[in-house]
Design a protein around this motif. Sequence first.
Motif, PDB file in Angstrom:
ATOM      1  N   LEU A 162       0.828  -1.204   0.000  1.00 36.73           N
ATOM      2  CA  LEU A 162       0.000   0.000   0.000  1.00 36.73           C
ATOM      3  C   LEU A 162       0.862   1.254   0.000  1.00 36.73           C
ATOM      4  N   ALA A 163       1.943   1.216   0.758  1.00 36.31           N
ATOM      5  CA  ALA A 163       2.820   2.387   0.825  1.00 36.31           C
ATOM      6  C   ALA A 163       3.639   2.554  -0.450  1.00 36.31           C
ATOM      7  N   LEU A 164       4.008   1.427  -1.086  1.00 35.45           N
ATOM      8  CA  LEU A 164       4.864   1.490  -2.280  1.00 35.45           C
ATOM      9  C   LEU A 164       4.070   1.509  -3.582  1.00 35.45           C
ATOM     10  N   ARG A 165       2.731   1.633  -3.484  1.00 35.43           N
ATOM     11  CA  ARG A 165       1.866   1.720  -4.672  1.00 35.43           C
ATOM     12  C   ARG A 165       2.047   0.518  -5.596  1.00 35.43           C
ATOM     13  N   GLN A 166       2.001  -0.679  -5.037  1.00 32.59           N
ATOM     14  CA  GLN A 166       2.142  -1.902  -5.822  1.00 32.59           C
ATOM     15  C   GLN A 166       0.802  -2.436  -6.319  1.00 32.59           C
ATOM     16  N   PHE A 167      -0.295  -1.790  -5.967  1.00 32.36           N
ATOM     17  CA  PHE A 167      -1.616  -2.238  -6.411  1.00 32.36           C
ATOM     18  C   PHE A 167      -1.947  -1.650  -7.777  1.00 32.36           C
ATOM     19  N   GLU A 168      -2.699  -2.436  -8.522  1.00 31.96           N
ATOM     20  CA  GLU A 168      -3.161  -1.995  -9.837  1.00 31.96           C
ATOM     21  C   GLU A 168      -4.628  -2.366  -9.994  1.00 31.96           C
ATOM     22  N   LEU A 169      -5.301  -1.664 -10.906  1.00 34.13           N
ATOM     23  CA  LEU A 169      -6.685  -2.000 -11.232  1.00 34.13           C
ATOM     24  C   LEU A 169      -6.743  -2.569 -12.640  1.00 34.13           C
ATOM     25  N   PHE A 221      -5.209 -12.285  -1.112  1.00 35.56           N
ATOM     26  CA  PHE A 221      -4.870 -11.286  -0.094  1.00 35.56           C
ATOM     27  C   PHE A 221      -6.071 -10.501   0.444  1.00 35.56           C
ATOM     28  N   ILE A 222      -7.208 -10.501  -0.247  1.00 39.94           N
ATOM     29  CA  ILE A 222      -8.367  -9.744   0.243  1.00 39.94           C
ATOM     30  C   ILE A 222      -8.872 -10.265   1.594  1.00 39.94           C
ATOM     31  N   PRO A 223      -9.002 -11.600   1.784  1.00 38.72           N
ATOM     32  CA  PRO A 223      -9.434 -12.063   3.116  1.00 38.72           C
ATOM     33  C   PRO A 223      -8.510 -11.596   4.237  1.00 38.72           C
ATOM     34  N   LEU A 224      -7.195 -11.621   3.981  1.00 40.68           N
ATOM     35  CA  LEU A 224      -6.253 -11.152   4.991  1.00 40.68           C
ATOM     36  C   LEU A 224      -6.390  -9.650   5.207  1.00 40.68           C
ATOM     37  N   ALA A 225      -6.628  -8.909   4.128  1.00 37.50           N
ATOM     38  CA  ALA A 225      -6.806  -7.458   4.256  1.00 37.50           C
ATOM     39  C   ALA A 225      -8.049  -7.131   5.077  1.00 37.50           C
ATOM     40  N   GLU A 226      -9.119  -7.901   4.884  1.00 34.85           N
ATOM     41  CA  GLU A 226     -10.328  -7.671   5.677  1.00 34.85           C
ATOM     42  C   GLU A 226     -10.100  -8.015   7.140  1.00 34.85           C
ATOM     43  N   VAL A 239     -17.608   2.960 -14.452  1.00 36.76           N
ATOM     44  CA  VAL A 239     -16.694   2.072 -13.731  1.00 36.76           C
ATOM     45  C   VAL A 239     -17.399   1.553 -12.488  1.00 36.76           C
ATOM     46  N   ALA A 240     -17.448   0.229 -12.339  1.00 36.37           N
ATOM     47  CA  ALA A 240     -18.062  -0.407 -11.174  1.00 36.37           C
ATOM     48  C   ALA A 240     -16.969  -0.805 -10.186  1.00 36.37           C
ATOM     49  N   VAL A 241     -17.204  -0.520  -8.909  1.00 34.26           N
ATOM     50  CA  VAL A 241     -16.243  -0.808  -7.843  1.00 34.26           C
ATOM     51  C   VAL A 241     -16.919  -1.678  -6.799  1.00 34.26           C
ATOM     52  N   ASN A 242     -16.256  -2.774  -6.417  1.00 35.87           N
ATOM     53  CA  ASN A 242     -16.772  -3.649  -5.364  1.00 35.87           C
ATOM     54  C   ASN A 242     -16.436  -3.073  -3.985  1.00 35.87           C
ATOM     55  N   LEU A 243     -17.403  -3.129  -3.091  1.00 37.11           N
ATOM     56  CA  LEU A 243     -17.195  -2.675  -1.717  1.00 37.11           C
ATOM     57  C   LEU A 243     -17.247  -3.875  -0.775  1.00 37.11           C
ATOM     58  N   SER A 244     -16.327  -3.910   0.161  1.00 40.02           N
ATOM     59  CA  SER A 244     -16.373  -4.950   1.192  1.00 40.02           C
ATOM     60  C   SER A 244     -17.408  -4.548   2.249  1.00 40.02           C
ATOM     61  N   PRO A 245     -17.914  -5.500   3.016  1.00 39.99           N
ATOM     62  CA  PRO A 245     -18.861  -5.169   4.090  1.00 39.99           C
ATOM     63  C   PRO A 245     -18.283  -4.170   5.088  1.00 39.99           C
ATOM     64  N   VAL A 246     -16.966  -4.271   5.333  1.00 44.45           N
ATOM     65  CA  VAL A 246     -16.342  -3.348   6.283  1.00 44.45           C
ATOM     66  C   VAL A 246     -16.438  -1.921   5.768  1.00 44.45           C
ATOM     67  N   GLN A 247     -16.176  -1.721   4.479  1.00 47.82           N
ATOM     68  CA  GLN A 247     -16.277  -0.384   3.899  1.00 47.82           C
ATOM     69  C   GLN A 247     -17.705   0.147   3.949  1.00 47.82           C
ATOM     70  N   LEU A 303      -6.765  -3.706   6.772  1.00 48.92           N
ATOM     71  CA  LEU A 303      -6.127  -3.002   5.653  1.00 48.92           C
ATOM     72  C   LEU A 303      -7.081  -2.775   4.490  1.00 48.92           C
ATOM     73  N   ILE A 304      -8.237  -3.431   4.535  1.00 46.11           N
ATOM     74  CA  ILE A 304      -9.187  -3.271   3.437  1.00 46.11           C
ATOM     75  C   ILE A 304      -9.699  -1.845   3.349  1.00 46.11           C
ATOM     76  N   LEU A 305      -9.702  -1.117   4.464  1.00 45.80           N
ATOM     77  CA  LEU A 305     -10.204   0.267   4.439  1.00 45.80           C
ATOM     78  C   LEU A 305      -9.294   1.189   3.632  1.00 45.80           C
TER      79      LEU A 305
END
Length: 672
Positions: free
Chosen positions: A402-409, A444-449, A482-490, A453-455
């Motif tokens: 997250l800090a190093l901007r390694q995520f992509e869409l 990694f999404i289950p671990l993020a939730e 553009v459609a974006v999925n939201l987690s229950p936490v969000q 970190l999912i927030l």
Amino acid sequence: MPRENERRALRSRILRGTLASYGVDAVLLGGFVLAGTIPAWVPVAYAGAGCLASGILHLLCGRPGIAQSGDPYLVVPNLIVAALIQLLGIALVPQVAFFFLTLLFIVFGIASLRLSSRHALLSWLAILAAMGLTLYFVADAQWLPTRSATERILVWLCFGATLGRCILLGAFGKNLRDALSRRHQELSQALESLRQRDVELAANRVSLEHVNAELHRQATHDALTGLPNRTLFSDRLNQAMAHAERDQRQFAVLVLDLDRFKLINDSLGHGVGDQLLCHVARKLKGVLRATDTVARAGGDEFMLILDGVVDRDGVAMVAEKLVAAVSESCIVAATELHTSPSIGISLYPVDGESADELLAHADEAMYAAKKRGRSTYQFFELGMEVFSHHRLQLENELRRALALRQFELYYQPKIDIVSGTMKSVEALLRWRHPERGLVAPGEFIPLAEETGLILPIGRWVLREACRQAREWQDEGLPFLRVAVNLSPVQFRQPGFLAVIRGALNDHVLEPRFLEIEVTESTVMSHAEGSIETLEELSRMGVIVAIDDFGTGYSSMSYLRRFPIDKLKIDRSFIHDLAGSADDASIVRAIISLAHSLRLKVVAEGVETSAQLEQLKALGCDQYQGFLMSPAVPAAEVAALAKMYSPNEADAQASEFARTHSKLAAFRAAGDR
């Protein structure tokens, strides 16, 4: 000469006795002065009065006839008795005139009736004046021992001095009694205060013991469930190891974690989550024996000690009972809840000989149970620690990503079944790991939730999707939502709507170009609150879709109240659509239901032409899947958009007009 000598001896005895009596009294009064009871002038005045009286007696005893008359009141024994009477505080009887004795007792009695100093002085003057008048007018009375005027004057003066001394002693006695009374009251009050203090100290001692016991309980027990906390559990675990080592036996350590508790807690609120935890704690205590221990480690995790187990089969039997007890449904806040446990088990001394080792191995086994499908138990096995180490390493790398901007869409197109045009895309998160390459979200999404970190990740996805949509528009591409999925936490996070507004405003993107996808279970877990959130999204102009429809437990009464625009059929119903009559019936029912509620339907996971043809025959509106295209980087979306894009007029008339929204009529009326 003998008579003269006799007079001298008598005079000497009288003087010595009188001075002795006054001296004793003066010394006694001096003791009261040292004690601070009376002022210093009292013994001085008393000694002065004694000297005056002694002088008068000396003159009287020197007159002729006194010795001859042999008046008994002038002998030394009488003087000693008078001194003793003075010492006893009754009165000071002057050795002057025998017939004044009764009057002196009366005077002293009057002076002792708690008279004030002023009243005592007035009494002395009045009696002195009365006695002077008596001596003057009854000079010829036979009962008087004196005859001459000089003798009468001397007797009067002696009487006055003695009377003053009696009055002084009487006033002193009053003051002394008052002082003693006050002192007695002070001592009584002090004693009562001490008794009260003893009572308070006893009460405080009991209260302090209660407070100490309560503080100890709070330090060793969980405030919510009342179960032992980690501190007390560690102590009991050490005791269990000591007993097991002494008796050469084994015991089991279990770590129990509730499945999907975070979803319940986030969707229904912490109050419901706390009630569920208390319900689970009661269930666990009901299964275990009195010699066993169950503690709450924190969150939705519990730790247990099964003491005196014989073998793995006995532990497995208890674990099965725990799974069955916790998996029973319960009613909390008028809502039926279902949860299940994942249990990890380690055995002493086989799986560890220290408390930390046993807990770590039980924790690793618990994660292995979750990986096996949840709602089960798992004994620790060699190699599980590798999984735990990998999980910890993944969490650390996820934070760095997250800090190093390694995520992509990546973006997967949604195609209109009738026209074949692409009108929207779904943003899907990918993690470009520097060593492992592109990591799919399922890893990694289950671990993020779980770690929260999912927030921040979810906020980044929203902002990046809005930025990309704005960039496509600036490049002149056709209209794309553009459609974006939201987690229950969000979705349950306070300030969630403000995050969406901020993302839209920061990138100057119209809300109609953003679509929010939430799962069916998320909106149904707290339906009333979901309605308010969805209504606010719809008022903003954001498109809302229910994802994975058919896998949850939607209520039709709520579904018709939800201000939503689309239903997305879960891919599990599409996979066997061509060969399964049941799946086809379910899909047909969902499409019919959606259209009756004026909603559009999107089918996920379409991979074959046969699936697409059947969806077209059933009246489905859109589809997405590998048949059209997998998720691709943003740079490849441009070519797909130009190939399958509708003209601007068609886009405005159909997809972006929002005729299917529950609040479309409301907004239209408001616009007019």
